[in-house]
Design a protein around this motif. Structure first.
Motif, short mmCIF file in Angstrom:
data_model
loop_
_atom_site.label_atom_id
_atom_site.label_comp_id
_atom_site.label_asym_id
_atom_site.label_seq_id
_atom_site.Cartn_x
_atom_site.Cartn_y
_atom_site.Cartn_z
N VAL A 158 -25.25 151.32 -2.22
CA VAL A 158 -25.42 151.55 -3.66
C VAL A 158 -24.16 152.17 -4.24
CG1 VAL A 158 -26.71 152.89 -5.38
CG2 VAL A 158 -27.93 151.70 -3.53
N GLU A 159 -23.55 153.07 -3.49
CA GLU A 159 -22.36 153.75 -3.99
C GLU A 159 -21.21 152.78 -4.23
OE1 GLU A 159 -24.79 156.77 -1.75
OE2 GLU A 159 -24.17 154.70 -1.42
N PHE A 160 -20.99 151.86 -3.30
CA PHE A 160 -19.89 150.92 -3.49
C PHE A 160 -20.21 149.90 -4.58
CE2 PHE A 160 -17.41 147.07 -2.23
CZ PHE A 160 -16.17 147.58 -2.60
N SER A 193 -30.13 147.10 -2.73
CA SER A 193 -28.99 147.89 -3.22
C SER A 193 -28.48 147.34 -4.54
CB SER A 193 -27.86 147.87 -2.18
OG SER A 193 -28.26 148.46 -0.97
N VAL A 194 -28.35 146.03 -4.62
CA VAL A 194 -27.87 145.41 -5.86
C VAL A 194 -28.82 145.69 -7.00
CG1 VAL A 194 -27.22 143.23 -6.97
CG2 VAL A 194 -26.62 143.62 -4.57
N ARG A 195 -30.12 145.64 -6.72
CA ARG A 195 -31.12 145.90 -7.77
C ARG A 195 -31.05 147.33 -8.29
NH1 ARG A 195 -37.12 144.58 -7.26
NH2 ARG A 195 -36.89 144.90 -9.50
N GLU A 196 -30.59 148.25 -7.46
CA GLU A 196 -30.45 149.64 -7.90
C GLU A 196 -29.35 149.78 -8.96
OE1 GLU A 196 -31.87 152.86 -6.78
OE2 GLU A 196 -33.47 151.39 -6.40
N VAL A 197 -28.42 148.84 -8.97
CA VAL A 197 -27.22 148.97 -9.80
C VAL A 197 -27.25 148.04 -11.01
CG1 VAL A 197 -24.69 148.76 -9.80
CG2 VAL A 197 -25.88 149.70 -7.79
N PHE A 198 -27.80 146.83 -10.84
CA PHE A 198 -27.76 145.82 -11.90
C PHE A 198 -29.17 145.48 -12.38
CE2 PHE A 198 -23.85 145.09 -9.51
CZ PHE A 198 -22.92 144.94 -10.52
N PRO A 199 -29.35 145.32 -13.70
CA PRO A 199 -30.69 145.02 -14.23
C PRO A 199 -31.15 143.58 -14.03
CG PRO A 199 -29.11 145.16 -16.02
CD PRO A 199 -28.38 145.57 -14.79
N HIS A 200 -30.20 142.66 -13.90
CA HIS A 200 -30.54 141.25 -13.73
C HIS A 200 -29.98 140.76 -12.40
CE1 HIS A 200 -31.94 140.99 -17.89
NE2 HIS A 200 -30.87 141.68 -18.22
N THR A 262 -27.60 153.12 1.42
CA THR A 262 -26.79 154.16 0.81
C THR A 262 -25.91 154.80 1.88
OG1 THR A 262 -28.40 155.93 1.20
CG2 THR A 262 -28.66 154.66 -0.84
N GLU A 263 -24.98 155.61 1.44
CA GLU A 263 -24.14 156.31 2.41
C GLU A 263 -24.97 157.27 3.26
OE1 GLU A 263 -20.96 158.07 0.23
OE2 GLU A 263 -20.04 156.14 -0.28
N ALA A 264 -26.03 157.81 2.68
CA ALA A 264 -26.91 158.70 3.44
C ALA A 264 -27.89 157.94 4.33
CB ALA A 264 -27.69 159.60 2.48
#
Length: 278
Positions: A158-160, A193-200, A262-264
């Motif tokens: 998610v971070e990247f 991960s992508v869904r966490e960052v982008f709405p579509h 995630t990094e964690a």
């Protein structure tokens, strides 16, 4: 003149440029027997590898035909997609980050890399290249990084991906090629991960891969604006294409879900390596 296979040691293995028997100026770029790219020097719009064609279809439907874009690629090899964008969207400014310098030089020497208009190939780690890029500097970011047959799972955090979204202009397009060995554990986590960052977000893949019948490529496309699902559905339904385009709920219904990387909470389970053509 008869063309022959060209071999050279590169940083991540033994590279080969293999002449295609059916296309007089077609070449497969492989490292340790794993196909990295297919390039047709006579026709850069010919896309032999299915997952490259899927990304190209998403690009073609996200912007008006012929409109120039600013593009950034993480992973280069033969630079098939930058060649396609240069041919179909004249005036595009493109940057490709490829860490394997001997591979870049091999492609430059034999596959006319310097003749691609508007393309700057940088021998640099893609993560560093994104982190150094200004906010809102690209319309398009494509992630397609493999170290020979090894999957770079650390680029699906998610971070990247948040860094990638920072580099994209509003309404820009992100596309990632993901390899999964068949269980889809990594692909589903990367999709989350992508869904966490982008709405579509949409996923593009062959039905057999989504049903876990075999290993294969899964392409994820994402944006801050609506994606052209209906058009991608229509293209994928053609008999020659065999590509399914799924929304997040559709993917969950077919293949389930995964937790974001995630990094964690990294993806520590090994992803089976790519073998042969991808």
């Amino acid at each position: 003149m008869e063309r022959v296979c060209i071999e050279r040691s590169v940083w991540f293995g033994e590279a080969e440029l293999i002449p295609d028997p059916h296309r007089s100026r077609g070449w497969t770029v492989a490292v340790d027997g794993v196909t990295q790219s297919f390039v047709d020097l006579a026709d850069p719009t010919y896309l032999k590898l299915p997952y490259i064609a899927w990304i190209a279809q998403a690009i073609d439907r996200h912007w008006p035909a012929g409109a120039a874009v600013s593009a950034t690629y993480l992973g280069g090899a033969g630079c098939t997609l930058p060649r396609y964008v240069a041919a179909t969207r004249p005036g595009s400014e493109q940057t490709a980050f490829e860490l394997d310098e001997p591979l870049v030089e091999l492609v430059r020497e034999h596959l006319a890399l310097d003749e691609v208009p508007g393309l700057d190939v940088r021998v640099q780690d893609g993560r560093a290249g994104i982190q150094d890029a200004p906010d809102g500097s690209s319309d398009l970011v494509v992630l397609d990084v493999f170290r020979a047959g090894s999957v770079a799972t650390e680029l699906a955090t998610v971070e990247f991906l948040t860094e990638i979204s920072r580099v994209l202009r509003p309404g820009g397009l992100f596309a990632a090629n993901i390899w999964d060995g068949g269980a889809l554990e990594f692909a589903l986590r990367a999709f989350a991960s992508v869904r966490e960052v982008f709405p579509h977000v949409l996923v593009l893949a062959e039905p057999g891969v989504l049903l876990r019948h075999r290993a294969g490529n899964v392409v994820v496309v994402a944006s801050t604006r609506e994606l052209p699902k209906a058009e991608l559905d229509a293209w994928g339904a053609a008999a020659a294409n065999r590509m399914s385009c799924l929304t997040p709920p559709q993917l969950a219904g077919v293949a389930g879900t995964g937790a974001p990387i995630t990094e964690a909470d990294p993806h520590e389970d090994p992803v089976p390596p790519v073998r042969g053509s991808r």
